[in-house]
Design an enzyme around this catalytic site. Sequence first.
Site, PDB file in Angstrom:
ATOM      1  N   HIS A  68      50.446  40.316  39.905  1.00  0.00           N
ATOM      2  CA  HIS A  68      49.605  40.288  41.109  1.00  0.00           C
ATOM      3  C   HIS A  68      48.440  41.297  41.040  1.00  0.00           C
ATOM      4  O   HIS A  68      47.297  40.965  41.337  1.00  0.00           O
ATOM      5  CB  HIS A  68      50.482  40.581  42.334  1.00  0.00           C
ATOM      6  CG  HIS A  68      49.935  40.103  43.629  1.00  0.00           C
ATOM      7  ND1 HIS A  68      50.729  39.625  44.647  1.00  0.00           N
ATOM      8  CD2 HIS A  68      48.659  40.028  44.094  1.00  0.00           C
ATOM      9  CE1 HIS A  68      49.964  39.288  45.676  1.00  0.00           C
ATOM     10  NE2 HIS A  68      48.708  39.511  45.361  1.00  0.00           N
ATOM     11  N   LYS A  79      53.575  35.277  42.193  1.00  0.00           N
ATOM     12  CA  LYS A  79      53.066  36.512  41.566  1.00  0.00           C
ATOM     13  C   LYS A  79      54.105  37.626  41.624  1.00  0.00           C
ATOM     14  O   LYS A  79      54.832  37.756  42.609  1.00  0.00           O
ATOM     15  CB  LYS A  79      51.791  36.983  42.275  1.00  0.00           C
ATOM     16  CG  LYS A  79      50.781  35.881  42.532  1.00  0.00           C
ATOM     17  CD  LYS A  79      49.462  36.415  43.060  1.00  0.00           C
ATOM     18  CE  LYS A  79      48.590  35.277  43.565  1.00  0.00           C
ATOM     19  NZ  LYS A  79      48.833  34.893  44.959  1.00  0.00           N
ATOM     20  N   TYR A 121      53.913  38.311  49.558  1.00  0.00           N
ATOM     21  CA  TYR A 121      53.523  37.762  50.859  1.00  0.00           C
ATOM     22  C   TYR A 121      54.731  37.636  51.797  1.00  0.00           C
ATOM     23  O   TYR A 121      54.566  37.411  52.996  1.00  0.00           O
ATOM     24  CB  TYR A 121      52.842  36.385  50.720  1.00  0.00           C
ATOM     25  CG  TYR A 121      51.603  36.384  49.844  1.00  0.00           C
ATOM     26  CD1 TYR A 121      50.903  37.554  49.588  1.00  0.00           C
ATOM     27  CD2 TYR A 121      51.130  35.204  49.277  1.00  0.00           C
ATOM     28  CE1 TYR A 121      49.778  37.551  48.786  1.00  0.00           C
ATOM     29  CE2 TYR A 121      50.001  35.193  48.474  1.00  0.00           C
ATOM     30  CZ  TYR A 121      49.331  36.367  48.229  1.00  0.00           C
ATOM     31  OH  TYR A 121      48.218  36.353  47.430  1.00  0.00           O
ATOM     32  N   ASP A 143      49.489  28.326  46.142  1.00  0.00           N
ATOM     33  CA  ASP A 143      49.411  29.685  45.596  1.00  0.00           C
ATOM     34  C   ASP A 143      50.255  30.637  46.451  1.00  0.00           C
ATOM     35  O   ASP A 143      49.920  30.887  47.610  1.00  0.00           O
ATOM     36  CB  ASP A 143      47.947  30.157  45.594  1.00  0.00           C
ATOM     37  CG  ASP A 143      47.809  31.536  44.969  1.00  0.00           C
ATOM     38  OD1 ASP A 143      47.910  31.621  43.740  1.00  0.00           O
ATOM     39  OD2 ASP A 143      47.630  32.514  45.714  1.00  0.00           O
TER      40      ASP A 143
HETATM   41  N1  LIG Z   1      45.615  37.638  44.085  1.00  0.00           N
HETATM   42  C1  LIG Z   1      45.303  38.366  45.140  1.00  0.00           C
HETATM   43  O1  LIG Z   1      45.369  39.602  45.133  1.00  0.00           O
HETATM   44  C2  LIG Z   1      44.838  37.688  46.365  1.00  0.00           C
HETATM   45  C3  LIG Z   1      45.073  36.346  46.524  1.00  0.00           C
HETATM   46  N2  LIG Z   1      44.659  35.690  47.639  1.00  0.00           N
HETATM   47  C4  LIG Z   1      44.920  34.237  47.697  1.00  0.00           C
HETATM   48  O2  LIG Z   1      43.737  33.539  48.061  1.00  0.00           O
HETATM   49  C5  LIG Z   1      43.939  32.855  49.309  1.00  0.00           C
HETATM   50  C6  LIG Z   1      42.661  32.764  50.104  1.00  0.00           C
HETATM   51  O3  LIG Z   1      42.109  34.017  50.393  1.00  0.00           O
HETATM   52  P1  LIG Z   1      41.792  34.530  51.888  1.00  0.00           P
HETATM   53  O4  LIG Z   1      41.520  35.976  51.813  1.00  0.00           O
HETATM   54  O5  LIG Z   1      42.852  34.033  52.775  1.00  0.00           O
HETATM   55  O6  LIG Z   1      40.385  33.926  52.225  1.00  0.00           O
HETATM   56  P2  LIG Z   1      39.620  32.518  52.346  1.00  0.00           P
HETATM   57  O7  LIG Z   1      38.292  32.764  51.758  1.00  0.00           O
HETATM   58  O8  LIG Z   1      40.417  31.376  51.903  1.00  0.00           O
HETATM   59  O9  LIG Z   1      39.385  32.465  53.924  1.00  0.00           O
HETATM   60  C7  LIG Z   1      40.379  32.211  54.848  1.00  0.00           C
HETATM   61  C8  LIG Z   1      39.769  32.287  56.242  1.00  0.00           C
HETATM   62  O10 LIG Z   1      38.789  31.264  56.400  1.00  0.00           O
HETATM   63  C9  LIG Z   1      39.132  30.431  57.506  1.00  0.00           C
HETATM   64  N3  LIG Z   1      38.773  29.053  57.108  1.00  0.00           N
HETATM   65  C10 LIG Z   1      39.451  28.252  56.233  1.00  0.00           C
HETATM   66  N4  LIG Z   1      38.810  27.073  56.085  1.00  0.00           N
HETATM   67  C11 LIG Z   1      37.714  27.122  56.873  1.00  0.00           C
HETATM   68  C12 LIG Z   1      36.677  26.203  57.165  1.00  0.00           C
HETATM   69  N5  LIG Z   1      36.649  24.994  56.594  1.00  0.00           N
HETATM   70  N6  LIG Z   1      35.705  26.583  58.008  1.00  0.00           N
HETATM   71  C13 LIG Z   1      35.733  27.809  58.608  1.00  0.00           C
HETATM   72  N7  LIG Z   1      36.698  28.718  58.376  1.00  0.00           N
HETATM   73  C14 LIG Z   1      37.684  28.386  57.527  1.00  0.00           C
HETATM   74  C15 LIG Z   1      40.610  30.639  57.724  1.00  0.00           C
HETATM   75  O11 LIG Z   1      40.944  30.453  59.095  1.00  0.00           O
HETATM   76  P3  LIG Z   1      42.214  29.598  59.628  1.00  0.00           P
HETATM   77  O12 LIG Z   1      43.395  29.882  58.737  1.00  0.00           O
HETATM   78  O13 LIG Z   1      42.386  30.152  61.002  1.00  0.00           O
HETATM   79  O14 LIG Z   1      41.809  28.173  59.612  1.00  0.00           O
HETATM   80  C16 LIG Z   1      40.775  32.096  57.325  1.00  0.00           C
HETATM   81  O15 LIG Z   1      40.431  32.954  58.389  1.00  0.00           O
HETATM   82  C17 LIG Z   1      45.075  33.636  49.958  1.00  0.00           C
HETATM   83  O16 LIG Z   1      45.710  32.920  50.978  1.00  0.00           O
HETATM   84  C18 LIG Z   1      45.952  33.931  48.754  1.00  0.00           C
HETATM   85  O17 LIG Z   1      46.733  32.817  48.380  1.00  0.00           O
HETATM   86  C19 LIG Z   1      43.972  36.375  48.626  1.00  0.00           C
HETATM   87  C20 LIG Z   1      43.723  37.716  48.534  1.00  0.00           C
HETATM   88  C21 LIG Z   1      44.134  38.492  47.382  1.00  0.00           C
HETATM   89  O1  LIG Z   2      47.180  38.567  47.529  1.00  0.00           O
HETATM   90  C1  LIG Z   2      46.825  39.227  48.474  1.00  0.00           C
HETATM   91  C2  LIG Z   2      46.462  40.616  48.340  1.00  0.00           C
HETATM   92  O2  LIG Z   2      46.511  41.042  47.005  1.00  0.00           O
HETATM   93  C3  LIG Z   2      47.374  41.477  49.150  1.00  0.00           C
HETATM   94  O3  LIG Z   2      48.704  41.258  48.762  1.00  0.00           O
HETATM   95  C4  LIG Z   2      47.034  42.909  48.949  1.00  0.00           C
HETATM   96  O4  LIG Z   2      45.676  43.096  49.227  1.00  0.00           O
HETATM   97  C5  LIG Z   2      47.862  43.770  49.850  1.00  0.00           C
HETATM   98  O5  LIG Z   2      47.630  43.427  51.181  1.00  0.00           O
HETATM   99  C6  LIG Z   2      47.565  45.233  49.593  1.00  0.00           C
HETATM  100  O6  LIG Z   2      47.256  45.927  50.557  1.00  0.00           O
HETATM  101  O7  LIG Z   2      47.680  45.637  48.445  1.00  0.00           O
END
Ligand SMILES: NC(=O)C1=CN([C@@H]2O[C@H](COP(=O)(O)OP(=O)(O)OC[C@H]3O[C@@H](n4cnc5c(N)ncnc54)[C@H](OP(=O)(O)O)[C@@H]3O)[C@@H](O)[C@H]2O)C=CC1
Ligand SMILES: O=C[C@H](O)[C@@H](O)[C@@H](O)[C@H](O)C(=O)O
Length: 320
Positions: free
Chosen positions: A116, A85, A60, A55
Amino acid sequence: MAVNVPKFKLNDGKEIPAVGLGEALVDPRFPNLSKPEEVTKAVEHAIKEGYRHIDCAWGYGNEKDVGEGIRLSGVPRSEIFITSKLWGTWHSRVEECLDQTLSNLGTDYLDLYLIHWPVPLNPKGNHPVFPLLPDGKRDVDHAWKLADTWKQMEAVLKKGKVRSIGVSNFSQTKLEEILPTAEIIPVVNQLELHIYNPQHKLIEFMKSKNITPQAYSPLGSTNSPLLTDPDVVSIAEQHKLQPADVLLGYLLAKGIVVLPKSVTPSRITANLTGAIRALETLTKVDVERLDGLAAAGKQKRFITPPWPVDLGFEHWPKLL
Ligand SMILES: NC(=O)C1=CN([C@@H]2O[C@H](COP(=O)(O)OP(=O)(O)OC[C@H]3O[C@@H](n4cnc5c(N)ncnc54)[C@H](OP(=O)(O)O)[C@@H]3O)[C@@H](O)[C@H]2O)C=CC1
Ligand SMILES: O=C[C@H](O)[C@@H](O)[C@@H](O)[C@H](O)C(=O)O
């Protein structure tokens, strides 16, 4: 490693691997924090460990690093489901943004392209990603219609540059701004979905339109309180699973695609195998128990950018 990742059927007949690697590892507003090699290594490791769905997003700022990781994995492009996106500053120029994404990733098509956020931003503002007004608020292009963005999304699909199109961060109100004139129904809506933000009503509406939910922040994002939630821990112990497995398996059991993010190789591997194990193990009772947590007082969103528009979501902080 050969892992049999379950697939969900989309409303256009295509299939999507139900677990994908989240790639929002770099915040474009803070370039000093970027670690491109971390992104490349995470993607390469994930694909070698069995992930077949990545994804990404133009916003990003790391699509080149993702593309490099895909190539280093040695797995053919055709076996990997790539999502990207469209960022807000490009709503009136969808094909241009997409062309940059394709060139960044080093591919000639995407499996899935999403809007997005349902927020068009001023394409001629004071910043290419986050244009701001003098008062510090995000510079929204209030005159641009989302239905016109969707027409352009349909056009790049028809041209063959993307195989499926969908949206992200669309409430029912925002979906209803594009559905009446849409020739193609979005295949997915990518949303913040997890036990503390299950968005039951929106998911029901999407079901009625056959729009598949995708969960971002499925683990509750950085420093997540979900991993130590007493109900999650107790269900994990009962089934000899990890808390992260329970969080992911819960969403999969509800037909929701999960996009966990990690840059830690052991977690990247564990999230895929654990999610699949949890999907096979969790019972209807476990799912119902987790379904009820938000309404019982634990409702919480982690991702609430300060958009100066009403997105139409429940439980969104009042910023206006
Ligand atoms: N469409 C949108 O607007 C958005 C899309 N996204 C998408 O969704 C993805 C995931 O969302 P995100 O906010 O990153 O959150 P997640 O819920 O995936 O959490 C990520 C965090 O959890 C930690 N983690 C991962 N696996 C484990 C585990 N098994 N045990 C304990 N901790 C763990 C990671 O640490 P570490 O990396 O240090 O291991 C990181 O700090 C994004 O990367 C993006 O692709 C996110 C936000 C907005
Ligand atoms: O996908 C990840 C999130 O949507 C991120 O792109 C946004 O939350 C952005 O940081 C913002 O501030 O608008």
